[in-house]
Design a protein around this motif. Structure first.
Motif, PDB file in Angstrom:
ATOM      1  N   TYR A 237      12.456   1.183   0.318  1.00 51.97           N
ATOM      2  CA  TYR A 237      12.670   0.968  -1.112  1.00 51.97           C
ATOM      3  C   TYR A 237      12.685   2.324  -1.811  1.00 51.97           C
ATOM      4  CZ  TYR A 237      11.521  -3.835   0.087  1.00 51.97           C
ATOM      5  OH  TYR A 237      11.512  -5.079   0.661  1.00 51.97           O
TER       6      TYR A 237
ATOM      7  N   PHE B 259       4.026  -2.492   1.471  1.00 55.64           N
ATOM      8  CA  PHE B 259       4.796  -3.601   0.914  1.00 55.64           C
ATOM      9  C   PHE B 259       4.619  -4.918   1.670  1.00 55.64           C
ATOM     10  CE2 PHE B 259       8.493  -6.114  -0.184  1.00 55.64           C
ATOM     11  CZ  PHE B 259       8.555  -5.955  -1.562  1.00 55.64           C
TER      12      PHE B 259
ATOM     13  N   ARG C 223       2.819  10.460  -0.857  1.00 57.31           N
ATOM     14  CA  ARG C 223       3.214  10.381  -2.269  1.00 57.31           C
ATOM     15  C   ARG C 223       4.698  10.690  -2.480  1.00 57.31           C
ATOM     16  NH1 ARG C 223      -0.232   7.492  -2.355  1.00 57.31           N
ATOM     17  NH2 ARG C 223      -2.430   7.970  -2.652  1.00 57.31           N
TER      18      ARG C 223
ATOM     19  N   ARG D  90       5.800   0.938   8.526  1.00 62.50           N
ATOM     20  CA  ARG D  90       5.847  -0.310   7.761  1.00 62.50           C
ATOM     21  C   ARG D  90       5.933  -1.518   8.683  1.00 62.50           C
ATOM     22  NH1 ARG D  90      10.792  -1.048   3.708  1.00 62.50           N
ATOM     23  NH2 ARG D  90      11.853  -1.141   5.726  1.00 62.50           N
TER      24      ARG D  90
ATOM     25  N   ASN E 265      12.585   3.340  -4.847  1.00 65.24           N
ATOM     26  CA  ASN E 265      11.724   3.543  -6.016  1.00 65.24           C
ATOM     27  C   ASN E 265      10.242   3.590  -5.670  1.00 65.24           C
ATOM     28  OD1 ASN E 265      12.107   0.766  -5.333  1.00 65.24           O
ATOM     29  ND2 ASN E 265      11.021   0.191  -7.207  1.00 65.24           N
ATOM     30  N   LEU E 266       9.891   3.337  -4.399  1.00 72.89           N
ATOM     31  CA  LEU E 266       8.495   3.347  -3.971  1.00 72.89           C
ATOM     32  C   LEU E 266       8.218   4.581  -3.117  1.00 72.89           C
ATOM     33  CD1 LEU E 266       7.956  -0.391  -2.894  1.00 72.89           C
ATOM     34  CD2 LEU E 266       7.574   0.654  -5.152  1.00 72.89           C
ATOM     35  N   ASN E 267       7.014   5.123  -3.246  1.00 75.98           N
ATOM     36  CA  ASN E 267       6.661   6.256  -2.390  1.00 75.98           C
ATOM     37  C   ASN E 267       6.320   5.758  -0.984  1.00 75.98           C
ATOM     38  OD1 ASN E 267       3.985   5.311  -2.439  1.00 75.98           O
ATOM     39  ND2 ASN E 267       3.379   6.706  -4.082  1.00 75.98           N
TER      40      ASN E 267
ATOM     41  N   LYS F 129       3.416   3.164  -0.695  1.00 75.89           N
ATOM     42  CA  LYS F 129       3.736   1.823  -1.191  1.00 75.89           C
ATOM     43  C   LYS F 129       4.795   1.139  -0.340  1.00 75.89           C
ATOM     44  CE  LYS F 129       2.209   2.561  -5.920  1.00 75.89           C
ATOM     45  NZ  LYS F 129       2.569   2.639  -7.358  1.00 75.89           N
ATOM     46  N   ASN F 130       5.703   1.915   0.261  1.00 74.89           N
ATOM     47  CA  ASN F 130       6.649   1.322   1.198  1.00 74.89           C
ATOM     48  C   ASN F 130       5.922   0.733   2.395  1.00 74.89           C
ATOM     49  OD1 ASN F 130       9.767   1.395   1.105  1.00 74.89           O
ATOM     50  ND2 ASN F 130       9.197   3.293   0.059  1.00 74.89           N
TER      51      ASN F 130
ATOM     52  N   LYS G 137       1.228  -6.428   0.994  1.00 74.47           N
ATOM     53  CA  LYS G 137       1.131  -7.025  -0.341  1.00 74.47           C
ATOM     54  C   LYS G 137       1.722  -8.423  -0.337  1.00 74.47           C
ATOM     55  CE  LYS G 137       2.029  -5.981  -5.206  1.00 74.47           C
ATOM     56  NZ  LYS G 137       2.619  -5.012  -6.170  1.00 74.47           N
TER      57      LYS G 137
ATOM     58  N   LYS H 190       8.830  10.173  -2.272  1.00 74.28           N
ATOM     59  CA  LYS H 190       9.832   9.107  -2.286  1.00 74.28           C
ATOM     60  C   LYS H 190      10.760   9.280  -1.075  1.00 74.28           C
ATOM     61  CE  LYS H 190       8.708   7.211  -6.296  1.00 74.28           C
ATOM     62  NZ  LYS H 190       9.543   7.403  -7.500  1.00 74.28           N
TER      63      LYS H 190
END
Length: 388
Positions: A87, A98, A128, A146, A89-91, A94-95, A101, A130
């Motif tokens: 993604y 995902f 941190r 991931r 827009n996610l660092n 957060k990728n 979550k 992108k």
């Protein structure tokens, strides 16, 4: 997790099947590569295992349980695609988090598990950043993190290295294999790259035109190919072959030179007919070059040097035998000139293929014992003579 495919086929409308009657098994903790050219059905097979495509017939089993109707999210799989599919827009952190979550994992545990996954793929310093701030190899590392952060029972890799340059591919091969062994995850990878398959896999399943050709370890497939497709597909440079015909006195008649070469061994030779078309095949290292005419033998194949290619520690010699191009390795001490007459002396481990069926006729006889034979699983198209 043990994976089994039992007589699996996939059809789209009235077209010829993309995958036809495919049966194979992957043991717990094993890395199996499905190898074949574009359009052979390997990616369709992977997507059926993932639950994205339903099989038209046959069963897919995870640890003995049929999963044909189980949704992808419920199959305990992690998947890595060719283009990483991060993604933007996610660092990195957060990728990786995902899928956790989506599974409802709490924030504290998400962070802890994502940091551990990043550490395993050596991306702890980039959490941190992108995706646009990463190299291609780094993005694939994040995609692998991931996939494994969910702690899947099965990892699926869909040509994960094909978009990377040569140096990155080599590094990532090592990284994926190290991680897979460290975690002990059952892994299925699809690729058209034989180097990836040979260097990374516990077992390789070779496919062509939707059909399984052969299953075995990399060494088994390389040394004892079941048919001409497998033999010609594996190995760089590709296997050489000379057109010839069979004589019932036990000799091959080489079409280009008219020479008769005696043949010994092989379980499939007794039923051959007079003048049956054959392939006399050998890899570039399975032949000796004879440069002195006084050392020629009647069974040596004569040719002329077309060119000599320097490869570093050795040379690759291009030879013309009549109209047929042959490639042979030679060491640096051989004195070779273009247009020089030369003789090829075959090692005893050359191959003989039926030109009509593609069958390898010099395979050793397989024991009936229920174990993997030294030549692997030879259940290939219309020929179940060799089995586990």
């Amino acid at each position: 997790m043990r994976i089994e495919l039992q007589h699996v086929s996939k059809r789209y409308d009235a077209e010829a099947p993309s995958v036809q009657d495919l049966s194979l098994s992957v043991q717990d903790g094993e890395l199996m590569t499905i190898l074949g050219p574009s359009g052979c059905g390997k990616s369709t097979t992977l997507l059926m295992i993932a639950g994205i495509f339903p099989p038209s017939q046959g069963d897919i089993l995870f640890d003995g349980h049929r999963v044909n109707n189980v949704l992808p999210k419920d199959r305990r799989i992690g998947m890595v695609f060719q283009n990483s599919a991060l993604y933007p827009n996610l660092n990195v952190s957060k990728n990786i988090q995902f899928p956790l979550k989506n599974m409802g994992v709490g924030r504290k545990e998400r962070i802890q598990r994502s940091e551990e996954a990043a550490r395993m793929v050596q991306m702890s310093e980039y959490l941190r950043r992108k995706p646009s701030q990463l190299s291609g190899g780094q993005r694939q590392r994040v995609a692998i993190a991931r996939a494994v952060v969910k702690q899947p029972g099965l990892l699926l890799l869909d040509e994960p290295l094909s978009s990377l340059d040569a140096n990155l591919r080599g590094n990532m091969r090592e990284e994926i294999r190290r991680l897979q062994k460290e975690l002990g995850i059952t892994t299925i990878m699809v690729t058209h790259d034989q180097e990836e398959a040979l260097s990374m896999s516990d077992k390789i399943a070779v496919m062509n035109a939707g059909q399984l050709q052969q299953i075995g370890t990399p060494l088994q497939l390389y040394n004892a190919p079941a048919n001409w497709f497998v033999a010609n597909f594996l190995g760089m440079p590709a296997m050489n072959d000379l057109a010839c015909t069979w004589r019932t006195d036990g000799c091959l008649l080489v079409t280009e030179t008219g020479q008769a070469i005696p043949v010994n061994g092989g379980s499939g030779l007794s039923a051959l007919r007079q003048d049956q078309p054959m392939r006399l095949a050998f890899r570039p290292h399975q032949v000796s070059l004879i440069t002195s005419a006084d050392q020629y033998r009647d069974t040596d194949v004569r040719g002329r040097v077309a060119s000599v290619e320097f490869t570093g520690r050795e040379r690759l010699v291009h030879i013309r035998v009549g109209h047929t191009a042959i490639k042979v390795y030679a060491d640096m001490t051989e004195a070779l000139d273009e247009q020089q007459e030369i003789a090829l002396r075959l090692n005893v481990d050359y191959y003989l293929f039926d030109r009509e069926t593609g069958e390898n006729l010099r395979l050793p006889v397989v024991s009936s014992q229920p174990k993997i034979s030294e030549i692997g699983d030879m259940s290939f198209v219309k020929q179940a003579a060799y089995s586990l």
